[in-house]
Write an enzyme that holds these catalytic residues in place. Structure first.
Site, PDB file in Angstrom:
ATOM      1  N   ASN A  36      61.098 126.328  24.367  1.00 50.48           N
ATOM      2  CA  ASN A  36      60.147 126.667  25.421  1.00 50.48           C
ATOM      3  C   ASN A  36      60.522 125.882  26.682  1.00 50.48           C
ATOM      4  O   ASN A  36      60.328 124.664  26.730  1.00 50.48           O
ATOM      5  CB  ASN A  36      58.736 126.311  24.934  1.00 50.48           C
ATOM      6  CG  ASN A  36      57.661 126.610  25.970  1.00 50.48           C
ATOM      7  OD1 ASN A  36      57.969 126.948  27.112  1.00 50.48           O
ATOM      8  ND2 ASN A  36      56.414 126.474  25.573  1.00 50.48           N
ATOM      9  N   CYS A  90      53.399 126.669  32.351  1.00 48.55           N
ATOM     10  CA  CYS A  90      54.303 127.744  31.904  1.00 48.55           C
ATOM     11  C   CYS A  90      54.092 129.042  32.672  1.00 48.55           C
ATOM     12  O   CYS A  90      54.956 129.909  32.674  1.00 48.55           O
ATOM     13  CB  CYS A  90      54.121 128.011  30.413  1.00 48.55           C
ATOM     14  SG  CYS A  90      54.443 126.565  29.407  1.00 48.55           S
ATOM     15  N   HIS A 141      56.815 135.180  28.031  1.00 43.20           N
ATOM     16  CA  HIS A 141      57.060 133.739  27.960  1.00 43.20           C
ATOM     17  C   HIS A 141      57.591 133.394  26.572  1.00 43.20           C
ATOM     18  O   HIS A 141      57.111 133.918  25.559  1.00 43.20           O
ATOM     19  CB  HIS A 141      55.749 132.999  28.235  1.00 43.20           C
ATOM     20  CG  HIS A 141      55.865 131.517  28.115  1.00 43.20           C
ATOM     21  ND1 HIS A 141      56.944 130.818  28.617  1.00 43.20           N
ATOM     22  CD2 HIS A 141      55.041 130.591  27.559  1.00 43.20           C
ATOM     23  CE1 HIS A 141      56.770 129.535  28.359  1.00 43.20           C
ATOM     24  NE2 HIS A 141      55.633 129.366  27.712  1.00 43.20           N
TER      25      HIS A 141
HETATM   26  O1  UT7 Z   1      53.939 127.266  26.700  1.00 41.07           O
HETATM   27  C1  UT7 Z   1      52.769 126.846  26.104  1.00 41.07           C
HETATM   28  C2  UT7 Z   1      53.094 125.656  25.270  1.00 41.07           C
HETATM   29  N1  UT7 Z   1      52.630 125.568  23.948  1.00 41.07           N
HETATM   30  C3  UT7 Z   1      52.676 126.521  23.005  1.00 41.07           C
HETATM   31  O2  UT7 Z   1      52.987 127.645  23.200  1.00 41.07           O
HETATM   32  C4  UT7 Z   1      52.282 126.093  21.623  1.00 41.07           C
HETATM   33  C5  UT7 Z   1      51.531 127.138  20.850  1.00 41.07           C
HETATM   34  N2  UT7 Z   1      51.378 126.725  19.483  1.00 41.07           N
HETATM   35  C6  UT7 Z   1      52.380 126.849  18.573  1.00 41.07           C
HETATM   36  O3  UT7 Z   1      53.436 127.362  18.895  1.00 41.07           O
HETATM   37  C7  UT7 Z   1      52.111 126.410  17.164  1.00 41.07           C
HETATM   38  O4  UT7 Z   1      50.748 126.058  17.046  1.00 41.07           O
HETATM   39  C8  UT7 Z   1      53.009 125.213  16.709  1.00 41.07           C
HETATM   40  C9  UT7 Z   1      54.443 125.683  16.549  1.00 41.07           C
HETATM   41  C10 UT7 Z   1      52.930 124.093  17.725  1.00 41.07           C
HETATM   42  C11 UT7 Z   1      52.534 124.695  15.370  1.00 41.07           C
HETATM   43  O5  UT7 Z   1      52.540 125.747  14.409  1.00 41.07           O
HETATM   44  P1  UT7 Z   1      51.279 125.984  13.484  1.00 41.07           P
HETATM   45  O6  UT7 Z   1      51.626 127.067  12.562  1.00 41.07           O
HETATM   46  O7  UT7 Z   1      50.096 126.188  14.393  1.00 41.07           O
HETATM   47  O8  UT7 Z   1      51.197 124.636  12.694  1.00 41.07           O
HETATM   48  P2  UT7 Z   1      50.004 123.581  12.635  1.00 41.07           P
HETATM   49  O9  UT7 Z   1      49.893 122.852  13.937  1.00 41.07           O
HETATM   50  O10 UT7 Z   1      48.775 124.264  12.100  1.00 41.07           O
HETATM   51  O11 UT7 Z   1      50.563 122.587  11.548  1.00 41.07           O
HETATM   52  C12 UT7 Z   1      50.805 123.023  10.210  1.00 41.07           C
HETATM   53  C13 UT7 Z   1      51.445 121.883   9.471  1.00 41.07           C
HETATM   54  C14 UT7 Z   1      50.724 120.554   9.647  1.00 41.07           C
HETATM   55  O12 UT7 Z   1      50.786 119.870   8.418  1.00 41.07           O
HETATM   56  P3  UT7 Z   1      49.527 119.846   7.415  1.00 41.07           P
HETATM   57  O13 UT7 Z   1      48.419 119.224   8.207  1.00 41.07           O
HETATM   58  O14 UT7 Z   1      49.274 121.270   7.073  1.00 41.07           O
HETATM   59  O15 UT7 Z   1      50.035 119.009   6.291  1.00 41.07           O
HETATM   60  C15 UT7 Z   1      51.570 119.837  10.655  1.00 41.07           C
HETATM   61  O16 UT7 Z   1      51.474 118.423  10.525  1.00 41.07           O
HETATM   62  O17 UT7 Z   1      52.774 121.681   9.958  1.00 41.07           O
HETATM   63  C16 UT7 Z   1      52.953 120.305  10.280  1.00 41.07           C
HETATM   64  N3  UT7 Z   1      53.923 120.182  11.354  1.00 41.07           N
HETATM   65  C17 UT7 Z   1      55.225 120.092  11.142  1.00 41.07           C
HETATM   66  N4  UT7 Z   1      55.956 120.057  10.009  1.00 41.07           N
HETATM   67  C18 UT7 Z   1      57.290 119.949  10.147  1.00 41.07           C
HETATM   68  C19 UT7 Z   1      53.671 120.190  12.703  1.00 41.07           C
HETATM   69  N5  UT7 Z   1      54.844 120.078  13.353  1.00 41.07           N
HETATM   70  C20 UT7 Z   1      55.812 120.017  12.416  1.00 41.07           C
HETATM   71  C21 UT7 Z   1      57.215 119.908  12.476  1.00 41.07           C
HETATM   72  N6  UT7 Z   1      57.907 119.894  11.320  1.00 41.07           N
HETATM   73  N7  UT7 Z   1      57.890 119.836  13.645  1.00 41.07           N
END
Ligand code: UT7
Length: 329
Positions: free
Chosen positions: A281, A111, A251
């Protein structure tokens, strides 16, 4: 000698994948995606569209705006992790399609790739060894995204953005920059199979290893730690501070990350450019696409001071402090 942006262009595929479409593919919801990321829809390449298809369109637009012929280009740099082939470089395909006759190569900083490319262009231009350098950020991440993995498939979109960096005697262009990398934790964001360490085989080709793997919350923490500091470093090299920024073009990975960086830099929402809701993204393409839209929307004018900062796989980061000089009408 200064390095001015004289041309800018973008291209996204016409097919749109909405959050409602994704609700039918994985266990997710529009509410979760919007509240956790800010994304509402993303553009997805058709089977016959590849990185070069999008890159060529963006490049043609940039050449037209710069009022340059392809033969005026001294170098083509394409930043991508989803080039048409493992080799040759997508930049070579772009060179041929445009009818240019200059050196052409790809770089890979995920990225942060377009920022890395812009800094390289700045070096060639300000050292007097190139007059016009085309820098494209392009990704077709949909082709390496596991559409059954809700943690990644809701995030990414396809697109290309291009800029032409030209030698100029007028104060402006890239006035400060910083680049960084910390390769200690590649597994936080990577594609495990498909490289020389773990080539694609009959056994792994249909597994999750053949697609993007990401530890989302680790990358999130890294991004919020890094973006503000990187932006401040680039600004300091230009003798500027965040208060001097007219428009912050970060970004576009997650609205919450953008908000955290803006808060850290004490920038009000009207000074922050956001289009993540439309594109998701798009990795290396995100900032040049955002820059194009910011210019088209009249938010960038000659003299505007711009701050661009990116982070990505590697892990990598980079920032540019820019002063816009090109006419925008
Ligand atoms: O350009 C660089 C590329 N990458 C990034 O920039 C990614 C940076 N990270 C992020 O943007 C965030 O970490 C995410 C958007 C990927 C995830 O958000 P989060 O607030 O960090 O969520 P999490 O990974 O802590 O997950 C929270 C919950 C989990 O469920 P439990 O374990 O709490 O029951 C996940 O399984 O959300 C769940 N979850 C979803 N639920 C519905 C993860 N993805 C999804 C989804 N829909 N698509």
């Amino acid at each position: 000698m200064y390095s001015a942006i004289t041309g800018w262009g973008m291209s996204v595929p016409s097919r749109i994948l909405t959050n409602a479409d994704l609700e039918r593919i994985v266990d997710t919801s529009d509410e979760w995606i919007v509240s956790r990321t800010g994304i509402r829809e993303r553009h997805i390449a058709a089977p016959d569209e590849s990185a070069s298809t999008l890159a060529i369109r963006a490049a043609r637009q940039a050449l037209e705006r710069a009022d340059l012929m392809p033969t005026d280009l001294d170098m083509i740099i394409v930043a991508t992790v989803t080039g048409d082939y493992t080799f040759p470089a997508t930049a070579c395909l772009v060179q041929d399609a445009l009818g240019a006759s200059c050196p052409a190569f790809d770089i890979q900083a995920a990225c942060t790739g377009w920022i890395y490319g812009m800094v390289m262009a700045h070096q060639f231009v300000t050292s007097g060894t190139a007059q016009n350098v085309l820098v494209i950020g392009v990704e077709v991440l949909s082709k390496i995204t596991d559409m059954s993995d809700r943690a990644t498939c809701v995030l990414f979109g396809d697109g290309a953005g291009a800029a032409i960096v030209s030698a100029s005697e007028t104060l402006g262009g890239i006035l400060g920059w910083t680049l960084g990398a910390d390769g200690a934790r590649p597994e936080q964001l990577y594609r495990p199979a498909g490289g020389s360490r773990n080539p694609l085989t009959r056994e792994n080709i249909a597994t999750h290893d053949a697609y993007i793997n990401m530890m989302g919350s680790e990358v999130f923490k890294f991004a919020t730690r890094t973006m503000g500091t990187a932006m401040e470093e680039a600004l300091a090299k230009a003798n500027l501070t965040a208060h001097d920024i007219d428009l912050f073009i970060p970004h576009q990975a997650n609205l919450r990350i953008i908000e955290a960086a803006s808060k850290r830099l004490e920038l009000p929402p009207e000074k922050v450019f956001v289009n993540i809701e439309k594109y998701g993204n798009t990795s290396a393409a995100a900032i040049p696409i955002a820059l194009c839209e910011a210019v088209e929307q009249g938010r960038v004018k000659p003299g505007s001071k711009l701050g661009c900062v990116a982070f990505g796989a590697g892990l990598t980061w980079g920032a540019l402090a820019l002063q816009w000089t090109a006419p925008v009408d």
